[in-house]
Write a protein that holds these residues in place. Sequence first.
Motif, mmCIF file in Angstrom:
data_model
loop_
_atom_site.group_PDB
_atom_site.id
_atom_site.type_symbol
_atom_site.label_atom_id
_atom_site.label_comp_id
_atom_site.label_asym_id
_atom_site.label_seq_id
_atom_site.Cartn_x
_atom_site.Cartn_y
_atom_site.Cartn_z
ATOM 1 N N SER A 57 -25.715 8.437 16.222
ATOM 2 C CA SER A 57 -24.283 8.596 16.485
ATOM 3 C C SER A 57 -23.705 9.740 15.657
ATOM 4 N N GLU A 80 -27.278 4.634 20.786
ATOM 5 C CA GLU A 80 -26.250 4.742 19.754
ATOM 6 C C GLU A 80 -25.851 3.349 19.244
ATOM 7 N N PHE A 103 -17.557 8.186 18.038
ATOM 8 C CA PHE A 103 -18.314 7.232 18.868
ATOM 9 C C PHE A 103 -18.535 7.778 20.276
#
Lengths: 488, 93
Positions: A91, A124, A350
């Motif tokens: 991430s 992720e 994110f």
Amino acid sequence: MHDMSALELSAAIMAKKIGVIEAVDAYIDRIEASDSRLNAFLCVEKDKARAKASQIQARLDAGERLSPLAGVPVAIKDNISVEDMQCTCASNMLGGYTPVFNATAVERLERAGMIVIGKLNMDEFAMGGSSETGVFGAVKNPWDTSRVAGGSSGGSAAAVASGEIPLALGSDTGGSIRQPCAFCGVTGIKPTYGAVSRYGLVAYASSLDQIGPIGNNIDDCAAMLSIISGRDDMDSTCVLESPFDFGQEACPQRLDGIKIGLPRNYFDAGIAEDVKSAVMAAARELEEAGAVVEEFEMPLMDYMIPAYYIIACAEASSNLSRYDGLKYGYRSPNADTLQGVYRMSRSEGFGLEVKRRIMLGSFVLSSGYYDAYYKKALQVRSLIKDAYSSLFGRFDMILSPVAPGTAYKIGENAGDPLKMYMGDIYTVSVNLAGLPAAALPCGFGAKGMPIGFQLVGSAFSEGKLVSAARVYQNRTEFNKARPGGEAL
Amino acid sequence: MRVDAGLISYLEELSALSLSEDEKLRLLGDLDEILQYMASLSGLDTQNIPAYSLVYDNMNAREDVATSSLDREKLLRNAPKSANGMFVAPRTV
């Protein structure tokens, strides 16, 4: 060397036939030769690994006996903390973050003389079943690089399958060790919740997450699990008093007296024919080894996925609230107020799947919906746990598929999150009930891709599962098959 | 339960996220579909069933003793901004 199991490699090191630095160099060479096509590794720490190898060699030369895996290189999924190595969870949110401590599992592997050589790609924050959602790109399946490696521990499974590393650590929240093992044709164990410390594992859904081994066969995985398991003061939920001791049975071939349940409704609909026949053949193999295999109807099957995703997303929305752009990881340069730093850093840091799960979690925990979704899911979880308890009154273990199909093309399911979630149908209930499961390769499908099955046991019955898996792997050759072709 | 733009905006607030227009559009459709699927739980009778809770009799609670923690200087090296041994945040008062 790449044809050896991890236990054989360590034995060769102990017998001074292979040096520890030689082993580390051979695996690093292999990674350098093949990983540009697989994308399994996110970092390789060559100098650190060689320095550690030299220390371990000196200790072995001085007569220290460290463990049955001493001197063996290992790689770690990039959501498990290794001191002074990156830990990105694939991430942008954790770009530049370097843990200042080892996860307990890593600490124990290092104490056992294993050499950490790098970190492995993943979905992720472990949110996915294909290792496509990470910011560093998809992991490619070593059997066919146009296909996914599975997820979320796709880097771990692909690296082991391709011979880039003999053993790896993964994590399993809803199938993230077992499904990539099935897709890549390798072996893995999702331990009982509470068998392995979660200290140093970046939290996704804390009541479901477990760290576990991925390797080429059950003996290697069992040896690694016995090193990492057992009580840890840094994790109050890690309750297994002593580490597992799986013993060293010499080629067990029989399973007389063992009762195995086969959930009939897992094979009714939604499962590919090639997967169904390979898993049924595995059941027959165990039957021929002396086990009694009996079909039953798995209760609550339609409620497993909704209950799992409600609980996992609720816990994720809480766990991921720690990413605030202040203490570590990514901080947006575009914000000048405190609220702005929070929101901009998270929004820019994110990826979409993580945002989707955080928002689902926020919804099911929100006022007005909590009872209908989150509390309801917890009640269903109680029912699923009770159903398994009653099944383990009848059976020693349950045999089932790991995934409804084999590895699909990269990008094929990426735009359809619900379809991706449905792919977890056979794995999530095991996490909801906190049970152990071993995933084992059992054949190849119509497109030449590996197929896996799982053996699920009652809490802390890893010993039984390992014994049954040993019998299966002693009677079959599927775990010895290796991918060839252009990927390698 | 239908997901609309108002609910997406409320969830952004709860989640401390600011979505792009494209993300809003995608998540509106996705969340609508996923929540309808999740609502299938309502068909199951769970009256008098206790909510699952993660409590063990043998929970591994360590002694409540003060010990030295992780190194402050090393931890602050991971902070995007720090000064005088502290994290730096935008002024709030």
